[in-house]
Design a protein around this motif. Structure first.
Motif, PDB file in Angstrom:
ATOM      1  N   GLY A 173      21.210  75.025 -11.717  1.00 50.71           N
ATOM      2  CA  GLY A 173      21.312  73.876 -12.619  1.00 50.71           C
ATOM      3  C   GLY A 173      19.968  73.233 -12.884  1.00 50.71           C
ATOM      4  N   SER A 174      19.152  73.087 -11.839  1.00 49.83           N
ATOM      5  CA  SER A 174      17.821  72.507 -12.016  1.00 49.83           C
ATOM      6  C   SER A 174      16.947  73.401 -12.885  1.00 49.83           C
ATOM      7  N   LEU A 211      18.006  72.961 -16.493  1.00 50.31           N
ATOM      8  CA  LEU A 211      17.514  71.673 -17.000  1.00 50.31           C
ATOM      9  C   LEU A 211      16.012  71.726 -17.284  1.00 50.31           C
ATOM     10  N   LEU A 271      16.093  64.375 -14.430  1.00 50.38           N
ATOM     11  CA  LEU A 271      17.442  64.812 -14.068  1.00 50.38           C
ATOM     12  C   LEU A 271      17.391  66.099 -13.243  1.00 50.38           C
ATOM     13  N   GLU A 276      18.862  66.565  -9.504  1.00 51.94           N
ATOM     14  CA  GLU A 276      19.767  67.673  -9.193  1.00 51.94           C
ATOM     15  C   GLU A 276      19.236  68.532  -8.048  1.00 51.94           C
ATOM     16  N   THR A 287      23.534  61.910  -8.086  1.00 58.34           N
ATOM     17  CA  THR A 287      23.624  62.895  -9.166  1.00 58.34           C
ATOM     18  C   THR A 287      24.569  62.409 -10.255  1.00 58.34           C
ATOM     19  N   ASP A 288      25.698  61.854  -9.862  1.00 56.88           N
ATOM     20  CA  ASP A 288      26.652  61.332 -10.844  1.00 56.88           C
ATOM     21  C   ASP A 288      26.037  60.191 -11.649  1.00 56.88           C
ATOM     22  N   TRP A 301      23.414  61.506 -14.126  1.00 57.67           N
ATOM     23  CA  TRP A 301      24.000  62.104 -15.328  1.00 57.67           C
ATOM     24  C   TRP A 301      24.490  61.031 -16.300  1.00 57.67           C
ATOM     25  N   PHE A 327      21.419  59.474 -17.851  1.00 59.45           N
ATOM     26  CA  PHE A 327      20.853  60.451 -18.785  1.00 59.45           C
ATOM     27  C   PHE A 327      21.638  60.469 -20.093  1.00 59.45           C
ATOM     28  N   PHE A 328      22.952  60.539 -20.001  1.00 54.76           N
ATOM     29  CA  PHE A 328      23.793  60.585 -21.198  1.00 54.76           C
ATOM     30  C   PHE A 328      23.591  59.346 -22.058  1.00 54.76           C
TER      31      PHE A 328
END
Length: 108
Positions: free
Chosen positions: A4-5, A8, A63, A67, A77-78, A81, A84-85
Motif C-alpha cells: 500500500g505504501s 501511494l 499518507l 501507512e 491510519t484511519d 485517510w 487525506f480525503f
C-alpha cells in the motif's frame, strides 16, 4: 515497505511529475478542461494548478509514511485517510474555483 505504501508513493510520483510539468514547464495542456481560447494568463494558471498538484503529491507522501509506520488496524491510519480525503476534495474544489480567475467570461 508495504504494498500500500509503495502504491501511494507511485501515485505521489505521478501526481508530482504532473505538478512539475505544469508549474515549471508551463504544460497547461495537461490540465483537464483547458481551453486555450478562454485562458487569459497561462503562466498564472500553470503556477496555481501546478502548486496545488504538488500539494496533493505531498499529501500522498505523508499518507504513505503513515501507512508504512502504523499497523494495519491502527487508528492513526484511519484518521490519516479521512484527513487525506477531506484535504484532496478541498484542494480539488479550490483548483476548480480558483482557476476561473485565469479565464475570460463566456460570451452569451
Amino acid at each position: 515497505m508495504s504494498v500500500g505504501s509503495g502504491i501511494l508513493l507511485a501515485c505521489a510520483a505521478f501526481v508530482g511529475a504532473l505538478g512539475v510539468l505544469i508549474k515549471y514547464f508551463g504544460r497547461v495542456e495537461l490540465i483537464a478542461g483547458y481551453d486555450p481560447d478562454r485562458v487569459t494568463d497561462e503562466e498564472g494558471l500553470a503556477s496555481f494548478i501546478g502548486t496545488n498538484a504538488l500539494a496533493v503529491a505531498g499529501l500522498l507522501v505523508v499518507l504513505a509514511l503513515v501507512e508504512f509506520t502504523e499497523p494495519a488496524d491502527g487508528a492513526a491510519t484511519d484518521v490519516a485517510w479521512i484527513v487525506f480525503f477531506v484535504a484532496v476534495v478541498a484542494l480539488a474544489g479550490w483548483m476548480i474555483v480558483g482557476s476561473r480567475r485565469y479565464e475570460r467570461e463566456r460570451e452569451r
